[in-house]
Write a protein that holds these residues in place. Structure first.
Motif, PDB file in Angstrom:
ATOM      1  N   THR A  41       0.941  -1.283  -0.120  1.00  0.00           N
ATOM      2  CA  THR A  41       0.087   0.144   0.163  1.00  0.00           C
ATOM      3  C   THR A  41       1.054   1.159  -0.031  1.00  0.00           C
ATOM      4  O   THR A  41       0.515   2.205  -0.830  1.00  0.00           O
ATOM      5  CB  THR A  41      -0.876   0.091   1.250  1.00  0.00           C
ATOM      6  OG1 THR A  41      -1.754  -1.124   1.275  1.00  0.00           O
ATOM      7  CG2 THR A  41      -1.751   1.375   1.185  1.00  0.00           C
ATOM      8  N   ILE A  42       1.770   1.117   0.831  1.00  0.00           N
ATOM      9  CA  ILE A  42       2.834   2.563   1.206  1.00  0.00           C
ATOM     10  C   ILE A  42       3.489   2.617  -0.276  1.00  0.00           C
ATOM     11  O   ILE A  42       3.567   3.707  -0.794  1.00  0.00           O
ATOM     12  CB  ILE A  42       3.497   2.254   2.212  1.00  0.00           C
ATOM     13  CG1 ILE A  42       3.205   2.161   3.423  1.00  0.00           C
ATOM     14  CG2 ILE A  42       4.691   3.510   2.133  1.00  0.00           C
ATOM     15  CD1 ILE A  42       3.985   2.001   4.536  1.00  0.00           C
ATOM     16  N   GLY A  43       3.919   1.411  -1.059  1.00  0.00           N
ATOM     17  CA  GLY A  43       4.484   1.605  -2.145  1.00  0.00           C
ATOM     18  C   GLY A  43       3.725   2.141  -3.275  1.00  0.00           C
ATOM     19  O   GLY A  43       4.182   3.212  -4.186  1.00  0.00           O
ATOM     20  N   GLY A  44       2.407   1.813  -3.432  1.00  0.00           N
ATOM     21  CA  GLY A  44       1.468   2.088  -4.542  1.00  0.00           C
ATOM     22  C   GLY A  44       1.095   3.928  -4.395  1.00  0.00           C
ATOM     23  O   GLY A  44       1.456   4.501  -5.377  1.00  0.00           O
ATOM     24  N   LEU A  98       8.009  -2.606  -1.559  1.00  0.00           N
ATOM     25  CA  LEU A  98       8.053  -0.938  -1.963  1.00  0.00           C
ATOM     26  C   LEU A  98       8.428  -0.540  -3.179  1.00  0.00           C
ATOM     27  O   LEU A  98       7.890   0.128  -4.070  1.00  0.00           O
ATOM     28  CB  LEU A  98       8.780  -0.175  -0.745  1.00  0.00           C
ATOM     29  CG  LEU A  98       8.258  -0.062   0.592  1.00  0.00           C
ATOM     30  CD1 LEU A  98       9.346   0.215   1.586  1.00  0.00           C
ATOM     31  CD2 LEU A  98       6.982   0.762   0.892  1.00  0.00           C
ATOM     32  N   GLU A  99       9.305  -1.337  -3.548  1.00  0.00           N
ATOM     33  CA  GLU A  99       9.826  -0.968  -5.109  1.00  0.00           C
ATOM     34  C   GLU A  99       8.959  -1.441  -6.152  1.00  0.00           C
ATOM     35  O   GLU A  99       8.750  -0.764  -7.179  1.00  0.00           O
ATOM     36  CB  GLU A  99      11.325  -1.600  -5.142  1.00  0.00           C
ATOM     37  CG  GLU A  99      12.515  -0.884  -4.459  1.00  0.00           C
ATOM     38  CD  GLU A  99      13.715  -1.590  -4.250  1.00  0.00           C
ATOM     39  OE1 GLU A  99      14.778  -0.733  -4.002  1.00  0.00           O
ATOM     40  OE2 GLU A  99      13.963  -2.590  -4.994  1.00  0.00           O
ATOM     41  N   GLU A 100       8.418  -2.654  -5.884  1.00  0.00           N
ATOM     42  CA  GLU A 100       7.587  -3.139  -6.945  1.00  0.00           C
ATOM     43  C   GLU A 100       6.323  -2.390  -7.083  1.00  0.00           C
ATOM     44  O   GLU A 100       6.011  -1.851  -8.343  1.00  0.00           O
ATOM     45  CB  GLU A 100       7.221  -4.592  -6.685  1.00  0.00           C
ATOM     46  CG  GLU A 100       8.170  -5.749  -6.850  1.00  0.00           C
ATOM     47  CD  GLU A 100       7.866  -6.963  -5.816  1.00  0.00           C
ATOM     48  OE1 GLU A 100       8.679  -7.898  -6.137  1.00  0.00           O
ATOM     49  OE2 GLU A 100       6.681  -6.915  -5.276  1.00  0.00           O
ATOM     50  N   ALA A 101       5.732  -1.693  -6.054  1.00  0.00           N
ATOM     51  CA  ALA A 101       4.488  -0.972  -5.885  1.00  0.00           C
ATOM     52  C   ALA A 101       4.871   0.548  -6.300  1.00  0.00           C
ATOM     53  O   ALA A 101       3.851   0.979  -7.186  1.00  0.00           O
ATOM     54  CB  ALA A 101       3.665  -1.020  -4.818  1.00  0.00           C
ATOM     55  N   SER A 102       5.910   0.931  -6.045  1.00  0.00           N
ATOM     56  CA  SER A 102       6.203   2.278  -6.249  1.00  0.00           C
ATOM     57  C   SER A 102       6.954   2.661  -7.632  1.00  0.00           C
ATOM     58  O   SER A 102       6.698   3.498  -8.184  1.00  0.00           O
ATOM     59  CB  SER A 102       7.189   2.923  -5.120  1.00  0.00           C
ATOM     60  OG  SER A 102       8.299   2.453  -5.293  1.00  0.00           O
TER      61      SER A 102
END
Length: 422
Positions: free
Chosen positions: A103-106, A136-140
């Motif tokens: 969620t944070i990454g997105g 984090l890296e995948e989502a962001s």
């Protein structure tokens, strides 16, 4: 500084309230609107002495939302404070950590400027730099240490005295692998006068586990020696008073009784055992720590049966249901296995606790609950002391059979008395 707290359980509620008290603006984030409504009105979603007052005092710098994106956009750093329950094999369940990281990454994908993500939840060494960073890296779509930083800031809170632990800590541990994240945490704790240790993130994570495992080891060691002292007619407290005078040893946590409970020690020791087994390192000492702790509360029932060999139909009173005084937390409470054993023996269990009866009642709806400690003592055939609430020190135990698991000296006056290790 503007800080978002993801998760409003024990760690999140205490951490956020204390950060506000030292001059920061805090946004509490949770999926449970009821918890957020409580925070908005200055009420804590968990019981901890002094926490309601702290929230009420600082409502002007507190906000609460279910919108993680809004919280991240408005803050400089996010502290992950979600739960890490145990799997059946003792390892920690990372589903909430992974979901929070995702969620944070997105949300970081849309955020401009630097943001620090701090792991406050208790996770085994390597979790933050491993699975959390990947999520984090995948989502962001961003690489760590370019647009956001990672850090670890383990908590060392004791339920019932958590505010003191925050404001007067033994030490502050900062795990950081980039200078900007390190600076965020050093600035946040700049006014604290205590040792501050800056390490790599996996080291910070391991410090938390080893600290709790060592304290648990001291308790189980004291109980094993206490069991031996009991057979010899020795008072284990006198023994450890002498042992603790050695400056190399320290007397803290050498208190024999019926063992440790709560949300930290049992879970953290088991998680460290699981990690050691996965690494191919048999954890012999830690395995024994757990074994001693699981056996210890049942010694109370064994002592009871010395005096009442047949417990069927006997009214047995339990004084104390929370795992320790000044909390309503029954997680891993030693009263749980004791109650289970008494019910197996056919006893009629009557229980009392100043705060934990509602929670215990959901676990054991079939037992009776007394309106007061005084009422319980009057109607039972025997009293088992399982939590050392101060009010139990003022009761009149005259003429009662008392089996004491927590060393309440008043209980020995005028009663038939047995201490579990003394």
């Amino acid at each position: 500084m503007k800080i978002s707290i993801l998760g409003t359980g024990y760690v999140g509620a205490v951490t956020g309230a204390c950060f506000v008290e030292i001059g920061n603006d805090v946004v509490f984030v949770d999926i449970d609107p009821a918890k957020l409504d409580m925070i908005r009105t200055g009420r804590s979603p968990i019981f901890e002495p002094g926490l309601d007052e702290l929230l009420k005092k600082n409502l002007d710098r507190i906000s609460a939302t279910t919108d993680t994106g809004e919280a991240i956009r408005e803050t400089d750093a996010t502290f992950i404070c979600v739960g890490t329950p145990s799997n059946l094999d003792g390892s920690i369940d990372l589903q909430y950590i992974e979901a929070a990281s995702q969620t944070i990454g997105g949300e970081l994908r849309e955020k401009e400027g630097w943001h620090t993500v701090v792991m406050k939840s208790t996770v085994v060494s390597g979790t933050t730099t491993g699975i959390v960073r990947r999520r984090l890296e995948e989502a962001s779509g961003k690489e760590a240490f370019r647009d956001f930083g990672l850090a670890s800031n383990p908590e060392f809170l004791k339920e019932g005295s958590a505010l003191t632990d925050v404001f007067s800590p033994d030490r502050i541990v900062i795990g950081a692998e980039d200078p900007r994240s390190r600076k965020v945490l050093e600035t946040l704790y700049a006014t604290f006068d205590c040792p501050k240790l800056v390490t790599a993130i996996p080291v910070a994570e391991m410090i938390k586990y080893v600290s709790n495992a060592f304290l648990a080891t001291k308790i189980s060691f004291a109980n094993e020696i206490g069991n031996l002292c009991k057979t010899m007619g020795l008072d284990t407290a006198e023994v450890f008073a002498g042992v603790g005078l050695d400056a190399r040893i320290n007397p803290a946590f050498f208190r024999s009784g019926i063992g440790f409970g709560g949300s930290c020690f049992p879970k953290d020791v088991r998680a460290l055992i699981a990690q050691a087994l996965a690494a191919g390192v048999p954890p012999k000492i830690l395995t024994s720590v757990v074994a001693v702790n699981e056996d210890q509360p049942l010694r109370l029932v064994t002592l009871l049966k010395k005096h009442l060999p047949d417990l069927k139909g006997k009214r047995i009173g339990l004084l104390g249901l929370a795992f320790k005084p000044d909390t309503d937390d029954i997680r891993e409470s030693r009263a749980i296995p004791i109650t289970e054993e008494l019910l197996k023996e056919g006893a009629s269990v009557i229980a009392y606790d100043p705060l934990a009866m509602e929670s215990f009642g959901r676990l054991f709806p079939g037992i009776s609950y007394a309106a007061s400690a005084e009422d319980l003592v009057q109607v039972v055939d025997a009293v088992l002391l399982t939590t050392e609430w101060k009010e139990f020190e003022t009761l009149d135990y005259t003429g009662k059979l008392v089996i004491d698991g927590r060393r309440v000296p008043k209980a020995a006056v005028g009663s038939i008395y047995e201490g579990v290790c003394w």
